[in-house]
Design an enzyme around this catalytic site. Structure first.
Site, PDB file in Angstrom:
ATOM      1  N   HIS A 134     -25.059   2.867 -22.716  1.00  0.00           N
ATOM      2  CA  HIS A 134     -26.370   2.251 -22.553  1.00  0.00           C
ATOM      3  C   HIS A 134     -26.368   0.799 -23.001  1.00  0.00           C
ATOM      4  O   HIS A 134     -27.080  -0.035 -22.434  1.00  0.00           O
ATOM      5  CB  HIS A 134     -27.424   3.052 -23.312  1.00  0.00           C
ATOM      6  CG  HIS A 134     -27.770   4.349 -22.657  1.00  0.00           C
ATOM      7  ND1 HIS A 134     -28.452   5.354 -23.289  1.00  0.00           N
ATOM      8  CD2 HIS A 134     -27.511   4.814 -21.395  1.00  0.00           C
ATOM      9  CE1 HIS A 134     -28.615   6.375 -22.469  1.00  0.00           C
ATOM     10  NE2 HIS A 134     -28.045   6.066 -21.314  1.00  0.00           N
ATOM     11  N   HIS A 144     -23.338   5.971 -10.552  1.00  0.00           N
ATOM     12  CA  HIS A 144     -22.757   4.959 -11.429  1.00  0.00           C
ATOM     13  C   HIS A 144     -21.501   4.325 -10.814  1.00  0.00           C
ATOM     14  O   HIS A 144     -21.335   3.103 -10.843  1.00  0.00           O
ATOM     15  CB  HIS A 144     -22.403   5.572 -12.783  1.00  0.00           C
ATOM     16  CG  HIS A 144     -23.583   5.846 -13.661  1.00  0.00           C
ATOM     17  ND1 HIS A 144     -24.284   4.859 -14.316  1.00  0.00           N
ATOM     18  CD2 HIS A 144     -24.194   7.014 -13.993  1.00  0.00           C
ATOM     19  CE1 HIS A 144     -25.266   5.396 -15.022  1.00  0.00           C
ATOM     20  NE2 HIS A 144     -25.239   6.693 -14.839  1.00  0.00           N
TER      21      HIS A 144
END
Length: 410
Positions: free
Chosen positions: A258, A389
């Protein structure tokens, strides 16, 4: 909305691997199409895994991926986008109370049950998918986009906090007391897309407000180790889920991936705003470097650990594919925006690692989880649920820098 051209070109090796991966990931992801609607959870071999409901977050993310592919001109993309939009307008939508169920029953779900709660995390991806599908000109996409905007504004967004709620009951009557940084991070991504596609600057300003509070405020105060979990007054809960260290969505400690993802989003925000504040790129560089310093080879072996404690020591040492994908995306975008050779050096390193350990050259897709010795594992992420992703990492390596990949491709 502003954009820029690359100040320094990406090296040949990352571009070569990324270019090859774009087509391979799309072909692999297309196998997740479910005949009854939506997209399914793929196993290690690229087959739809049994035992999973139709997950809204997977269906929305795959719809977004195929919408980007449609903008690229991939011939097979259009019908897949339409398939996803249809599921988000019917199968996964709550016609009684509005919004989207977290999951709907599927032919491969033994219990035949869905999940009726409503999640900000899922809704952010619906907004992202609807924005991309609208940009691609797909039928019914604009109606889905307006629906997602309405649900976001009326059910999840708190103008008082300048942040979003997290989980609500199916009838909206109850709201979980928990507040989360993860859902709000994906709000930033979705709000950038909504702003680009609708032309309404309020979405970019909301995204900036989230980043200002969580990153320029909290993350910086915690030495770039953002607490992910908060109470309803947005007070950090540093011990949250201490007994579930490898939780897939709410792990304790600081999540390395993150930090890398946030650094990329700050750079996108810089490109989105006509007059971006100077802290966006300063914080992006600092958060990126701190995440690499904490996470890469933290236990002596190549790869990023999953989480660290608030002193920077590894907590969960499994290597998640999405963390490397976000490292790639951040390094690629920051290199293009800032023109600093160190980011290109990192980009080559991350792609070499992905090519050696994560890209499954036999079965297709990316292995979603490795153990600390870089061997395939699956204790947190079994199979290869989606390509979101990895596909974005490939596109960020090969496209011009812009506020969103939607704008870069359109």
């Amino acid at each position: 909305m502003t954009s820029t051209t690359s100040l320094s070109p990406v090296s040949a090796l990352p571009v070569q691997i990324a270019t090859n991966q774009i087509g391979e990931l799309l072909a692999f992801g297309a196998r997740s199409r479910l005949a009854d609607g939506g997209f399914g959870w793929l196993d290690d071999h690229g087959n739809v895994a049994t035992g999973h409901s139709v997950q809204t977050w997977i269906t929305a993310r795959m719809t977004y991926v195929f919408a980007l592919a449609d903008l690229q001109g991939w011939a097979q993309a259009g019908p897949l986008v339409d398939h996803g939009v249809a599921a988000l307008r019917a199968l996964l939508r709550d016609d009684e109370f509005g919004g989207w169920f977290a999951a709907a029953p599927s032919a491969t779900t033994p219990s035949g049950e869905g999940i009726t709660e409503k999640r900000a995390y899922d809704t952010a991806f619906v907004l992202l998918a609807a924005s991309a599908a609208t940009a691609a000109g797909r039928p019914s996409a604009r109606a889905l986009l307006q629906d997602a905007i309405t649900v976001m504004e009326e059910r999840f967004w708190s103008e008082t906090d300048g942040l979003a709620l997290d989980v609500r009951s199916g009838d909206w009557a109850q709201t979980e007391r928990y507040r989360g940084a993860n859902a709000n991070m994906h709000m930033v991504e979705a709000f950038l897309a909504a702003g680009d596609v609708t032309g309404d600057a309020v979405w970019h300003q909301r995204a900036l407000g989230i980043a200002d509070r969580l990153i320029h405020g909290t993350a910086r105060d915690y030495h770039w180790r953002l607490p992910e979990h908060f109470d309803e007054q947005w007070r950090p809960l540093p011990d949250y889920n201490r007994d579930e260290p490898a939780h897939p969505f709410r792990p304790p400690g600081a999540t390395i991936g993150h930090g890398l993802e946030w650094s990329r989003l700050l750079a996108h925000l810089h490109l989105a705003l006509a007059e971006p504040p100077g802290w966006l790129l300063t914080d992006a560089r600092a958060y990126y470097r701190a995440s690499v310093d904490d996470g890469w080879a933290a236990d002596g072996a190549d790869g990023f650990v999953y989480t660290v404690d608030f002193g920077g020591s590894p907590m969960v040492r499994q290597r998640m594919h999405w963390v490397v994908a976000e490292a790639i995306g951040a390094a690629a975008l920051l290199h293009k925006v800032l023109g600093e050779p160190a980011f290109d050096t990192d980009l080559q390193r991350w792609w070499r690692y992905a090519d050696r350990y994560l890209i499954d050259h036999h079965e297709g897709g990316w292995r979603h989880e490795l153990d600390p010795g870089n061997r395939p594992d699956g204790r947190t992420w079994a199979g290869k649920p989606d390509v979101y992703h990895a596909y974005q990492a490939a596109l960020l390596t090969t496209t011009r820098p812009s506020s969103t990949l939607i704008t870069a491709l359109a």
